[in-house]
Motif scaffolding. Sequence first.
Motif, PDB file in Angstrom:
ATOM      1  N   ASN A  34      28.956  -5.892 -42.238  1.00  0.00           N
ATOM      2  CA  ASN A  34      28.037  -7.021 -42.278  1.00  0.00           C
ATOM      3  C   ASN A  34      26.757  -6.601 -43.000  1.00  0.00           C
ATOM      4  O   ASN A  34      26.159  -5.573 -42.670  1.00  0.00           O
ATOM      5  N   PHE A  36      23.752  -7.711 -42.818  1.00  0.00           N
ATOM      6  CA  PHE A  36      22.598  -7.648 -41.915  1.00  0.00           C
ATOM      7  C   PHE A  36      22.618  -6.365 -41.089  1.00  0.00           C
ATOM      8  O   PHE A  36      21.560  -5.800 -40.777  1.00  0.00           O
ATOM      9  N   CYS A  86      17.711  -8.368 -46.896  1.00  0.00           N
ATOM     10  CA  CYS A  86      18.793  -9.206 -46.353  1.00  0.00           C
ATOM     11  C   CYS A  86      19.351 -10.127 -47.437  1.00  0.00           C
ATOM     12  O   CYS A  86      20.573 -10.235 -47.602  1.00  0.00           O
ATOM     13  N   GLU A 240      23.526 -12.499 -35.842  1.00  0.00           N
ATOM     14  CA  GLU A 240      24.543 -12.692 -36.871  1.00  0.00           C
ATOM     15  C   GLU A 240      25.859 -12.002 -36.516  1.00  0.00           C
ATOM     16  O   GLU A 240      26.939 -12.538 -36.776  1.00  0.00           O
ATOM     17  N   GLU A 241      25.772 -10.797 -35.966  1.00  0.00           N
ATOM     18  CA  GLU A 241      26.974 -10.016 -35.654  1.00  0.00           C
ATOM     19  C   GLU A 241      26.906  -9.566 -34.201  1.00  0.00           C
ATOM     20  O   GLU A 241      26.199  -8.613 -33.866  1.00  0.00           O
TER      21      GLU A 241
END
Length: 364
Positions: A34, A36, A86, A240-241
Amino acid sequence: MGADLLPFLSMVLVQVGYAGMNIISKLALDSGMNPFVMVAYRQIFATIIIIPFAYFLEWKTMPKITKHILFQIFISSILGATLNQCLYFVGLKYSTPTIACALNNLLPAITFVMALPFGYYNLLNMETVGIKRKSGQAKVLGTSLCVGGAMLMSFYKGSLINIGESSIHWRYAENIRQRNSSNEENTFLGPLLIVASCIAWAGWFIVQTKMSKAFSAPYTSSALMCFMASIQCLVIGAFEEQHIKEWSLASNIRVIASIYCGAIGSALAFCLMSWCIQKRGPLYVSMFSPLMLVIVAVASWALLDEKIYVGTAVGSALIVVGLYAVLWGKDKEMDQQTSIDEMSLGEGMESAYKGEMELPVYSK
């Protein structure tokens, strides 16, 4: 000879380091990491590496850290680290290293445009556009070429440029891409996000230029900026994750990319660029940016089997030409301002000298 060679080699090393960061980061993203999460780890490693420099080089000499300075560092962390990185790594995920490096050269032109409405010309050594002068015309033309090149790369792909096949493909990279074939390139979204990252980076440049006037401790401010960005990116990454296993650095390419981005992309690059700016000035540092594009284009073709299209090649060429036009105009404008300052200083000293000579007459 050595005084000229060392800054040159330092800036070449920085561009080689950035080129490697783009390629390794792209492989980590293609492996499913990911973006981020990668940015969060980059800020953490950068903070750990920069803190010793800040402590040993600036702890005893740095100015007092006020609330106003902390607020400026906080804004810098949002613009220069969190938003910039990002947006850049998400854009890199949906793009290619060559396109990302080419669009990164938009930074001087975007900074020039953003300085206009905010009135930061005195801070950036660009007092007016000066459209009647060659320097002003070069900056406007260069900005137009950069924007045109970016739009061309974003909206036009064109036919494939047949430059042959490389015989040294990196088998590891091929295996990663085959296992994660779902990571498709987005011709529009990727470049758009990278341009947005340049806008955030230009905003950081404006804030940083103003802050450096009152707080001349670049290592300390960078360490604080990376620390604040670490917290911001961890929060964003957590939303986000949410799967813990995706934060694991068990994969070799992920741990290498995270440490490389923090150590080379942030800590080492910052130290070398700061030193070169002190020795040769910011214009000298900016002129090496297109070198990264050349290195990445060749390495991506040779190792990653990246295809080069007409839109990418022509757009990259326009951006590089536009970049040098903006830098040439800025250089000429700074030379003109230096000449004006020297003339004003000479007239001031002459007036002061006459004032001293006439002072006894006035006192009578």
